[in-house]
Design a protein around this motif. Structure first.
Motif, PDB file in Angstrom:
ATOM      1  N   GLN A  26       0.849  -1.188   0.000  1.00  0.00           N
ATOM      2  CA  GLN A  26       0.000   0.000   0.000  1.00  0.00           C
ATOM      3  C   GLN A  26       0.884   1.238   0.000  1.00  0.00           C
ATOM      4  OE1 GLN A  26      -2.716   0.364   3.328  1.00  0.00           O
ATOM      5  NE2 GLN A  26      -4.206   1.423   2.052  1.00  0.00           N
ATOM      6  N   SER A  27       0.479   2.224  -0.803  1.00  0.00           N
ATOM      7  CA  SER A  27       1.206   3.487  -0.814  1.00  0.00           C
ATOM      8  C   SER A  27       1.051   4.161   0.552  1.00  0.00           C
ATOM      9  CB  SER A  27       0.663   4.393  -1.920  1.00  0.00           C
ATOM     10  OG  SER A  27       1.254   5.653  -1.872  1.00  0.00           O
ATOM     11  N   LYS A  28       2.142   4.702   1.091  1.00  0.00           N
ATOM     12  CA  LYS A  28       2.096   5.311   2.429  1.00  0.00           C
ATOM     13  C   LYS A  28       1.318   6.615   2.433  1.00  0.00           C
ATOM     14  CE  LYS A  28       6.457   3.186   3.842  1.00  0.00           C
ATOM     15  NZ  LYS A  28       7.854   3.404   4.284  1.00  0.00           N
ATOM     16  N   ALA A  29       1.251   7.273   1.305  1.00  0.00           N
ATOM     17  CA  ALA A  29       0.479   8.507   1.174  1.00  0.00           C
ATOM     18  C   ALA A  29      -0.016   8.599  -0.260  1.00  0.00           C
ATOM     19  CB  ALA A  29       1.333   9.719   1.532  1.00  0.00           C
ATOM     20  N   ARG A  30      -0.870   9.617  -0.515  1.00  0.00           N
ATOM     21  CA  ARG A  30      -1.503   9.706  -1.821  1.00  0.00           C
ATOM     22  C   ARG A  30      -0.975  10.887  -2.624  1.00  0.00           C
ATOM     23  NH1 ARG A  30      -6.450   7.119  -3.685  1.00  0.00           N
ATOM     24  NH2 ARG A  30      -7.461   8.362  -5.302  1.00  0.00           N
ATOM     25  N   ASP A  31       0.225  11.322  -2.349  1.00  0.00           N
ATOM     26  CA  ASP A  31       0.826  12.370  -3.163  1.00  0.00           C
ATOM     27  C   ASP A  31       1.693  11.741  -4.246  1.00  0.00           C
ATOM     28  OD1 ASP A  31       3.908  12.522  -2.165  1.00  0.00           O
ATOM     29  OD2 ASP A  31       2.569  12.029  -0.494  1.00  0.00           O
ATOM     30  N   ALA A  32       1.999  12.529  -5.285  1.00  0.00           N
ATOM     31  CA  ALA A  32       2.695  11.994  -6.452  1.00  0.00           C
ATOM     32  C   ALA A  32       4.076  11.453  -6.110  1.00  0.00           C
ATOM     33  CB  ALA A  32       2.789  13.073  -7.534  1.00  0.00           C
ATOM     34  N   ALA A  33       4.797  12.156  -5.248  1.00  0.00           N
ATOM     35  CA  ALA A  33       6.155  11.715  -4.916  1.00  0.00           C
ATOM     36  C   ALA A  33       6.139  10.356  -4.221  1.00  0.00           C
ATOM     37  CB  ALA A  33       6.843  12.757  -4.045  1.00  0.00           C
ATOM     38  N   THR A  34       5.200  10.183  -3.276  1.00  0.00           N
ATOM     39  CA  THR A  34       5.129   8.925  -2.536  1.00  0.00           C
ATOM     40  C   THR A  34       4.699   7.782  -3.451  1.00  0.00           C
ATOM     41  OG1 THR A  34       4.558  10.117  -0.516  1.00  0.00           O
ATOM     42  CG2 THR A  34       4.101   7.757  -0.550  1.00  0.00           C
ATOM     43  N   ILE A  35       3.729   8.048  -4.318  1.00  0.00           N
ATOM     44  CA  ILE A  35       3.268   7.016  -5.244  1.00  0.00           C
ATOM     45  C   ILE A  35       4.377   6.642  -6.214  1.00  0.00           C
ATOM     46  CG2 ILE A  35       1.620   6.495  -7.085  1.00  0.00           C
ATOM     47  CD1 ILE A  35      -0.380   8.320  -5.610  1.00  0.00           C
ATOM     48  N   ALA A  36       5.124   7.642  -6.681  1.00  0.00           N
ATOM     49  CA  ALA A  36       6.241   7.365  -7.590  1.00  0.00           C
ATOM     50  C   ALA A  36       7.292   6.496  -6.907  1.00  0.00           C
ATOM     51  CB  ALA A  36       6.868   8.672  -8.072  1.00  0.00           C
ATOM     52  N   ALA A  37       7.571   6.777  -5.629  1.00  0.00           N
ATOM     53  CA  ALA A  37       8.567   5.994  -4.890  1.00  0.00           C
ATOM     54  C   ALA A  37       8.096   4.566  -4.672  1.00  0.00           C
ATOM     55  CB  ALA A  37       8.862   6.660  -3.554  1.00  0.00           C
ATOM     56  N   ALA A  38       6.766   4.373  -4.607  1.00  0.00           N
ATOM     57  CA  ALA A  38       6.223   3.030  -4.371  1.00  0.00           C
ATOM     58  C   ALA A  38       6.488   2.089  -5.535  1.00  0.00           C
ATOM     59  CB  ALA A  38       4.723   3.115  -4.097  1.00  0.00           C
ATOM     60  N   LEU A  39       6.846   2.647  -6.689  1.00  0.00           N
ATOM     61  CA  LEU A  39       7.166   1.789  -7.828  1.00  0.00           C
ATOM     62  C   LEU A  39       8.418   0.963  -7.574  1.00  0.00           C
ATOM     63  CD1 LEU A  39       6.432   4.268 -10.747  1.00  0.00           C
ATOM     64  CD2 LEU A  39       5.165   2.181 -10.239  1.00  0.00           C
ATOM     65  N   ASP A  40       9.286   1.461  -6.715  1.00  0.00           N
ATOM     66  CA  ASP A  40      10.495   0.711  -6.375  1.00  0.00           C
ATOM     67  C   ASP A  40      10.140  -0.398  -5.396  1.00  0.00           C
ATOM     68  OD1 ASP A  40      12.190   2.382  -7.909  1.00  0.00           O
ATOM     69  OD2 ASP A  40      12.146   3.863  -6.303  1.00  0.00           O
ATOM     70  N   GLY A  41      10.784  -1.509  -5.523  1.00  0.00           N
ATOM     71  CA  GLY A  41      10.505  -2.633  -4.630  1.00  0.00           C
ATOM     72  C   GLY A  41      11.113  -3.900  -5.183  1.00  0.00           C
ATOM     73  N   GLU A  42      10.616  -5.020  -4.696  1.00  0.00           N
ATOM     74  CA  GLU A  42      11.132  -6.307  -5.145  1.00  0.00           C
ATOM     75  C   GLU A  42      10.932  -6.478  -6.646  1.00  0.00           C
ATOM     76  OE1 GLU A  42       9.705  -9.670  -3.050  1.00  0.00           O
ATOM     77  OE2 GLU A  42      10.161  -8.857  -1.062  1.00  0.00           O
ATOM     78  N   ALA A  43      11.874  -7.181  -7.254  1.00  0.00           N
ATOM     79  CA  ALA A  43      11.777  -7.456  -8.690  1.00  0.00           C
ATOM     80  C   ALA A  43      10.499  -8.220  -8.981  1.00  0.00           C
ATOM     81  CB  ALA A  43      12.994  -8.252  -9.152  1.00  0.00           C
ATOM     82  N   CYS A  44       9.839  -7.880 -10.085  1.00  0.00           N
ATOM     83  CA  CYS A  44       8.599  -8.549 -10.472  1.00  0.00           C
ATOM     84  C   CYS A  44       8.457  -8.459 -11.982  1.00  0.00           C
ATOM     85  CB  CYS A  44       7.399  -7.942  -9.752  1.00  0.00           C
ATOM     86  SG  CYS A  44       7.135  -6.204 -10.139  1.00  0.00           S
ATOM     87  N   ASP A  45       7.425  -9.094 -12.495  1.00  0.00           N
ATOM     88  CA  ASP A  45       7.185  -9.108 -13.935  1.00  0.00           C
ATOM     89  C   ASP A  45       6.120  -8.108 -14.360  1.00  0.00           C
ATOM     90  OD1 ASP A  45       8.942 -11.436 -14.400  1.00  0.00           O
ATOM     91  OD2 ASP A  45       7.422 -12.490 -13.226  1.00  0.00           O
ATOM     92  N   LEU A  46       5.324  -7.637 -13.412  1.00  0.00           N
ATOM     93  CA  LEU A  46       4.260  -6.681 -13.694  1.00  0.00           C
ATOM     94  C   LEU A  46       3.954  -5.913 -12.417  1.00  0.00           C
ATOM     95  CD1 LEU A  46       1.832  -5.489 -15.312  1.00  0.00           C
ATOM     96  CD2 LEU A  46       0.526  -7.532 -14.650  1.00  0.00           C
ATOM     97  N   ILE A  47       3.812  -4.588 -12.553  1.00  0.00           N
ATOM     98  CA  ILE A  47       3.406  -3.746 -11.428  1.00  0.00           C
ATOM     99  C   ILE A  47       2.004  -3.227 -11.707  1.00  0.00           C
ATOM    100  CG2 ILE A  47       3.881  -1.672 -10.080  1.00  0.00           C
ATOM    101  CD1 ILE A  47       6.831  -1.962 -10.862  1.00  0.00           C
ATOM    102  N   LEU A  48       1.112  -3.427 -10.752  1.00  0.00           N
ATOM    103  CA  LEU A  48      -0.249  -2.915 -10.860  1.00  0.00           C
ATOM    104  C   LEU A  48      -0.507  -1.941  -9.724  1.00  0.00           C
ATOM    105  CD1 LEU A  48      -2.665  -5.885 -11.685  1.00  0.00           C
ATOM    106  CD2 LEU A  48      -1.816  -4.113 -13.198  1.00  0.00           C
ATOM    107  N   MET A  49      -1.034  -0.774 -10.057  1.00  0.00           N
ATOM    108  CA  MET A  49      -1.537   0.146  -9.046  1.00  0.00           C
ATOM    109  C   MET A  49      -3.046   0.202  -9.172  1.00  0.00           C
ATOM    110  SD  MET A  49       1.041   3.357  -8.639  1.00  0.00           S
ATOM    111  CE  MET A  49       2.631   3.125  -7.829  1.00  0.00           C
TER     112      MET A  49
END
Length: 373
Positions: free
Chosen positions: A200-223
């Motif tokens: 879950q995104s920690k906040a709903r601002d653009a910077a926080t959502i953009a940072a949430a894209l980083d994480g464990e390697a995967c084949d598809l990211i869904l928001m």
């Protein structure tokens, strides 16, 4: 290069941009208990003929059909020896080619008598009758079902090769709101054979959502959430900040506010927060990506005529939910999905943007929604 964001992007170019250069994920071995519902990958193992030799298909007496000719309840025949009793699955004794039902052999007296006849092969499953030699354990690109697991167990296997896309789901719902749509998307991913990790995104601002894209390697990211016109709907802006945005606002209904992008080679899709909008984006964009990643065979629609007409707006692809009524498809909802239509639908149909819809009795190829190969 990103598409213009001021107008709707066509569904076909948006999907093509997502799929560009995408290959199926590497196969892995999964225990049989975990393989159910996954997409089968190719395996070098091939099966011997099944059954390997003639076996009894019923419980009864193993006989030679030639010895039974003419036997009946009114004219029993004497047998030179008591036949061998076999049960379903037993290997047929040498020289026997049929199985006679239990009550047709009488061995109570000094002479064994038979009260019926049987044709060669009656009550017997011949070698190779279930499956010819050289068949794969599971069909590559097909969803592994319970029958595949049965075959694998009969072959003595404990694992099957599968392709399982890893999907990271990020919930960007506003604080205090229920995340029904996110869980709905996760459930659909699991039904599609994906391995899902939810955050879950920690906040709903653009910077926080953009940072949430980083994480464990995967084949598809869904928001899920934050793609509309609300004051806190900044998911597309977050994509743009990270330089991953391909298009926001697709010529698709429901699912018009879906955003798509690429983070390196990883596809990124942001679905709207309402259930029907999320479902439209999932069917039109997420499912094709999952199918490519899992190496799934092309989905084949079931062709039946419509019970009544479907009207659609030109210039936008509209998704129709259909219910099955005998040998016809009955439209339940087009472009706007009530929950009742979503739970009752048996299949879906994409009405292309250059079409005004379909008249009643038009044969259409609808894609099943419920689990199938």
């Amino acid at each position: 290069m990103p598409f213009p964001t001021g107008a709707l992007t066509g569904l076909d170019p948006a999907l093509a941009a997502l799929l560009d250069g995408m290959s199926p994920v590497a196969p892995r071995l999964a225990p049989l208990g975990e393989a159910l519902g996954c997409i089968a990958a190719g395996m070098a193992d091939v099966l011997p003929a099944q059954p390997v030799q003639d076996i009894a298909a019923i419980d009864g007496w193993a006989c030679r059909a030639l010895d039974l000719v003419g036997a009946s309840a009114y004219s029993p025949l004497a047998l030179a020896a008591v036949p061998v009793w076999v049960e379903t699955g037993d290997t047929m004794p040498e020289g026997c080619d049929c199985v006679l039902q239990a009550g047709l052999v009488d061995g109570s007296g000094p002479i064994t008598q038979v009260h019926g006849e049987a044709a060669p092969g009656e009550g017997v499953r011949r070698a190779g009758e279930d499956m010819a030699a050289g068949q794969p354990v599971a069909v590559e690109g097909k969803t592994i079902c319970a029958a595949d697991l049965l075959v694998a167990r009969k072959a003595g296997l404990s694992e099957l090769a599968v392709r399982v896309p890893r999907v990271r789901v990020i919930d960007v719902a506003a604080a205090g709101r229920e995340t029904f749509s996110t869980q709905f998307v996760i459930d659909r991913l699991k039904i599609s054979g994906a391995a899902v990790a939810g955050t879950q995104s920690k906040a709903r601002d653009a910077a926080t959502i953009a940072a949430a894209l980083d994480g464990e390697a995967c084949d598809l990211i869904l928001m899920v959430g934050g793609t509309g016109d609300g004051r806190t709907d900044v998911t597309a802006e977050a994509f743009a900040r990270r330089g991953v945005l391909i298009a926001h606002r697709i010529a698709l209904q429901p699912g018009r506010t879906t955003a798509v992008g690429r983070l390196g080679s990883t596809p990124v899709i942001a679905l709207a927060g309402s259930p029907d909008q999320a479902l439209g984006g999932f069917l039109a964009l997420v499912q094709p990506v999952l199918d490519r990643l899992s190496g799934r065979c092309e989905r084949v629609g079931i062709v039946m005529p419509l019970s009544r007409k479907i009207s659609s707006a030109v210039g936008i692809c509209e998704i129709a939910l259909l219910g099955r009524e005998g040998d016809r498809w009955s439209p339940l909802a087009v472009g706007d999905f009530p929950l009742d239509a979503m739970r009752l639908a048996d299949a879906w149909l994409a009405v292309p943007g250059d079409s005004e819809g379909y008249a009643a009795d038009t044969p259409v190829a609808a894609i099943p929604l419920r689990h199938s190969n």
